[in-house]
Scaffold this active site. Sequence first.
Site, PDB file in Angstrom:
ATOM      1  N   TYR A 157       0.843  -1.205   0.000  1.00 43.62           N
ATOM      2  CA  TYR A 157       0.000   0.000   0.000  1.00 43.62           C
ATOM      3  C   TYR A 157       0.877   1.253   0.000  1.00 43.62           C
ATOM      4  O   TYR A 157       0.676   2.171  -0.802  1.00 43.62           O
ATOM      5  CB  TYR A 157      -0.913  -0.037   1.224  1.00 43.62           C
ATOM      6  CG  TYR A 157      -1.861   1.118   1.367  1.00 43.62           C
ATOM      7  CD1 TYR A 157      -2.944   1.273   0.500  1.00 43.62           C
ATOM      8  CD2 TYR A 157      -1.701   2.069   2.385  1.00 43.62           C
ATOM      9  CE1 TYR A 157      -3.835   2.338   0.651  1.00 43.62           C
ATOM     10  CE2 TYR A 157      -2.586   3.129   2.547  1.00 43.62           C
ATOM     11  CZ  TYR A 157      -3.651   3.258   1.679  1.00 43.62           C
ATOM     12  OH  TYR A 157      -4.526   4.307   1.819  1.00 43.62           O
ATOM     13  N   ALA A 159       3.912   1.470  -0.962  1.00 44.58           N
ATOM     14  CA  ALA A 159       4.610   1.559  -2.256  1.00 44.58           C
ATOM     15  C   ALA A 159       3.700   2.206  -3.298  1.00 44.58           C
ATOM     16  O   ALA A 159       4.133   3.059  -4.079  1.00 44.58           O
ATOM     17  CB  ALA A 159       5.030   0.163  -2.707  1.00 44.58           C
ATOM     18  N   SER A 160       2.420   1.821  -3.296  1.00 46.94           N
ATOM     19  CA  SER A 160       1.487   2.389  -4.295  1.00 46.94           C
ATOM     20  C   SER A 160       1.276   3.882  -4.059  1.00 46.94           C
ATOM     21  O   SER A 160       1.132   4.652  -5.004  1.00 46.94           O
ATOM     22  CB  SER A 160       0.148   1.644  -4.261  1.00 46.94           C
ATOM     23  OG  SER A 160      -0.611   1.988  -3.115  1.00 46.94           O
ATOM     24  N   LYS A 161       1.258   4.285  -2.786  1.00 46.19           N
ATOM     25  CA  LYS A 161       1.016   5.704  -2.484  1.00 46.19           C
ATOM     26  C   LYS A 161       2.296   6.531  -2.730  1.00 46.19           C
ATOM     27  O   LYS A 161       2.222   7.679  -3.160  1.00 46.19           O
ATOM     28  CB  LYS A 161       0.515   5.864  -1.043  1.00 46.19           C
ATOM     29  CG  LYS A 161      -0.856   5.215  -0.795  1.00 46.19           C
ATOM     30  CD  LYS A 161      -1.964   5.809  -1.670  1.00 46.19           C
ATOM     31  CE  LYS A 161      -3.329   5.250  -1.326  1.00 46.19           C
ATOM     32  NZ  LYS A 161      -4.417   5.831  -2.140  1.00 46.19           N
TER      33      LYS A 161
HETATM   34  N1  LIG Z   1      -9.724   5.625   5.161  1.00 48.84           N
HETATM   35  C1  LIG Z   1      -8.461   5.898   5.445  1.00 48.84           C
HETATM   36  O1  LIG Z   1      -8.005   5.747   6.584  1.00 48.84           O
HETATM   37  C2  LIG Z   1      -7.551   6.426   4.367  1.00 48.84           C
HETATM   38  C3  LIG Z   1      -6.334   7.008   4.739  1.00 48.84           C
HETATM   39  C4  LIG Z   1      -5.479   7.501   3.767  1.00 48.84           C
HETATM   40  C5  LIG Z   1      -5.833   7.416   2.443  1.00 48.84           C
HETATM   41  N2  LIG Z   1      -7.023   6.849   2.081  1.00 48.84           N
HETATM   42  C6  LIG Z   1      -7.328   6.741   0.663  1.00 48.84           C
HETATM   43  O2  LIG Z   1      -8.598   7.285   0.400  1.00 48.84           O
HETATM   44  C7  LIG Z   1      -9.139   6.677  -0.771  1.00 48.84           C
HETATM   45  C8  LIG Z   1     -10.574   6.277  -0.499  1.00 48.84           C
HETATM   46  O3  LIG Z   1     -10.599   5.266   0.481  1.00 48.84           O
HETATM   47  P1  LIG Z   1     -11.769   5.138   1.573  1.00 48.84           P
HETATM   48  O4  LIG Z   1     -11.131   5.235   2.880  1.00 48.84           O
HETATM   49  O5  LIG Z   1     -12.890   6.018   1.236  1.00 48.84           O
HETATM   50  O6  LIG Z   1     -12.154   3.585   1.381  1.00 48.84           O
HETATM   51  P2  LIG Z   1     -13.460   2.859   0.852  1.00 48.84           P
HETATM   52  O7  LIG Z   1     -14.658   3.326   1.596  1.00 48.84           O
HETATM   53  O8  LIG Z   1     -13.116   1.418   0.882  1.00 48.84           O
HETATM   54  O9  LIG Z   1     -13.581   3.383  -0.631  1.00 48.84           O
HETATM   55  C9  LIG Z   1     -12.741   2.926  -1.667  1.00 48.84           C
HETATM   56  C10 LIG Z   1     -13.409   3.238  -2.989  1.00 48.84           C
HETATM   57  O10 LIG Z   1     -12.547   2.777  -4.035  1.00 48.84           O
HETATM   58  C11 LIG Z   1     -13.330   2.037  -4.947  1.00 48.84           C
HETATM   59  N3  LIG Z   1     -12.542   1.041  -5.642  1.00 48.84           N
HETATM   60  C12 LIG Z   1     -11.826   0.004  -5.130  1.00 48.84           C
HETATM   61  N4  LIG Z   1     -11.307  -0.723  -6.108  1.00 48.84           N
HETATM   62  C13 LIG Z   1     -11.704  -0.153  -7.289  1.00 48.84           C
HETATM   63  C14 LIG Z   1     -11.507  -0.452  -8.660  1.00 48.84           C
HETATM   64  N5  LIG Z   1     -10.767  -1.500  -9.048  1.00 48.84           N
HETATM   65  N6  LIG Z   1     -12.074   0.349  -9.594  1.00 48.84           N
HETATM   66  C15 LIG Z   1     -12.828   1.405  -9.219  1.00 48.84           C
HETATM   67  N7  LIG Z   1     -13.049   1.753  -7.954  1.00 48.84           N
HETATM   68  C16 LIG Z   1     -12.494   0.972  -6.990  1.00 48.84           C
HETATM   69  C17 LIG Z   1     -14.434   1.406  -4.105  1.00 48.84           C
HETATM   70  O11 LIG Z   1     -15.580   1.158  -4.911  1.00 48.84           O
HETATM   71  P3  LIG Z   1     -16.018  -0.263  -5.520  1.00 48.84           P
HETATM   72  O12 LIG Z   1     -15.693  -1.311  -4.493  1.00 48.84           O
HETATM   73  O13 LIG Z   1     -17.475  -0.070  -5.751  1.00 48.84           O
HETATM   74  O14 LIG Z   1     -15.259  -0.413  -6.801  1.00 48.84           O
HETATM   75  C18 LIG Z   1     -14.742   2.529  -3.145  1.00 48.84           C
HETATM   76  O15 LIG Z   1     -15.678   3.416  -3.710  1.00 48.84           O
HETATM   77  C19 LIG Z   1      -8.218   5.505  -1.095  1.00 48.84           C
HETATM   78  O16 LIG Z   1      -7.360   5.845  -2.150  1.00 48.84           O
HETATM   79  C20 LIG Z   1      -7.430   5.316   0.177  1.00 48.84           C
HETATM   80  O17 LIG Z   1      -6.167   4.737  -0.059  1.00 48.84           O
HETATM   81  C21 LIG Z   1      -7.886   6.357   3.021  1.00 48.84           C
END
Ligand SMILES: NC(=O)c1ccc[n+]([C@@H]2O[C@H](COP(=O)([O-])OP(=O)(O)OC[C@H]3O[C@@H](n4cnc5c(N)ncnc54)[C@H](OP(=O)(O)O)[C@@H]3O)[C@@H](O)[C@H]2O)c1
Length: 267
Positions: A157, A159-161
């Site tokens: 993760y 690495a991707s970020k």
């Molecule tokens: N929550 C945290 O603590 C946190 C912290 C730092 C950064 N982030 C970043 O914030 C972003 C959003 O995450 P979140 O926390 O809101 O998590 P989340 O509620 O799990 O949302 C992730 C979203 O990404 C979509 N997704 C996953 N795989 C996909 C694919 N192959 N194609 C298209 N859409 C896809 C999911 O939709 P579907 O499953 O419907 O495709 C979902 O809408 C991410 O990039 C995450 O790394 C989150």
Amino acid sequence: MSSQVFHENVVVITGASSGIGRELALQLADQGAWLALAARRAEDLQDVAQACIEKGAKAIAVATDVVEETQCRALIDRVLQEYGRIDTLINNAGISMWTSFEDAEDLEGMKRIMEVNYYGSVYCTRYALPELKKTKGRLVGIASLTGVTGVPTRTFYAASKHAMMGFFDSLRIELMDTGVSVTMICPGFVSTEITRLDAGGGMADNDLVKENKTMPVATCCRIIIDRAARRKREEIMTWRGKLGRWLKLVAPGAIDKIARKVIEEGG
Ligand SMILES: NC(=O)c1ccc[n+]([C@@H]2O[C@H](COP(=O)([O-])OP(=O)(O)OC[C@H]3O[C@@H](n4cnc5c(N)ncnc54)[C@H](OP(=O)(O)O)[C@@H]3O)[C@@H](O)[C@H]2O)c1
């Protein structure tokens, strides 16, 4: 300021079916944005679009797997067909992991983290960029504190970020004279599904993140929208993240210990 910026602004949000993407859509709908929402779960996406429309915004749901380059191109084509332009692209779709490198048995599954988080952003950006140049628009990437410093149990993760940060930091320089801004967002723990799911989409089997140590998703999205509106280059969201960035330069061992403690304590 942001309430004027995004009024009738054509905003594409990937990962809009839940969490940060969903909340961004709802907050931008309050400002009268014209939204294009992308993710795989078509029904959930449609529900979000409907909720945005009920707030008086325009919204379309475009079922998209960002791992597939052709689907990213089709997403951008669909947005142009609907609205005729793109003003903002928010690369938000992402998946995470909750296991040490040594315990990660399924390396193919781990590769998927890079495909979604990094290549998904690259593909969407590739096809949206010519349109963003026409509108002098905004590119936004939702990275993570793990894009700034390493964190245990998040090897792939992080690495991707880091890859996202390197890509968009480089692209920002290439776009310097075009009027297109690049805003990178690095949240800490935010209360969403990602803190409960593992990379394979199954539920994490223990209480890895303490709810009281996460940022509410609404707060996180208010910050993202404000920084994007102001075309800020980067937002490190937590005080520990801000401190960590400087500490890494002068005492990198100390930041490693902090990162380990944060994961052990769940936030
Ligand atoms: N929550 C945290 O603590 C946190 C912290 C730092 C950064 N982030 C970043 O914030 C972003 C959003 O995450 P979140 O926390 O809101 O998590 P989340 O509620 O799990 O949302 C992730 C979203 O990404 C979509 N997704 C996953 N795989 C996909 C694919 N192959 N194609 C298209 N859409 C896809 C999911 O939709 P579907 O499953 O419907 O495709 C979902 O809408 C991410 O990039 C995450 O790394 C989150």
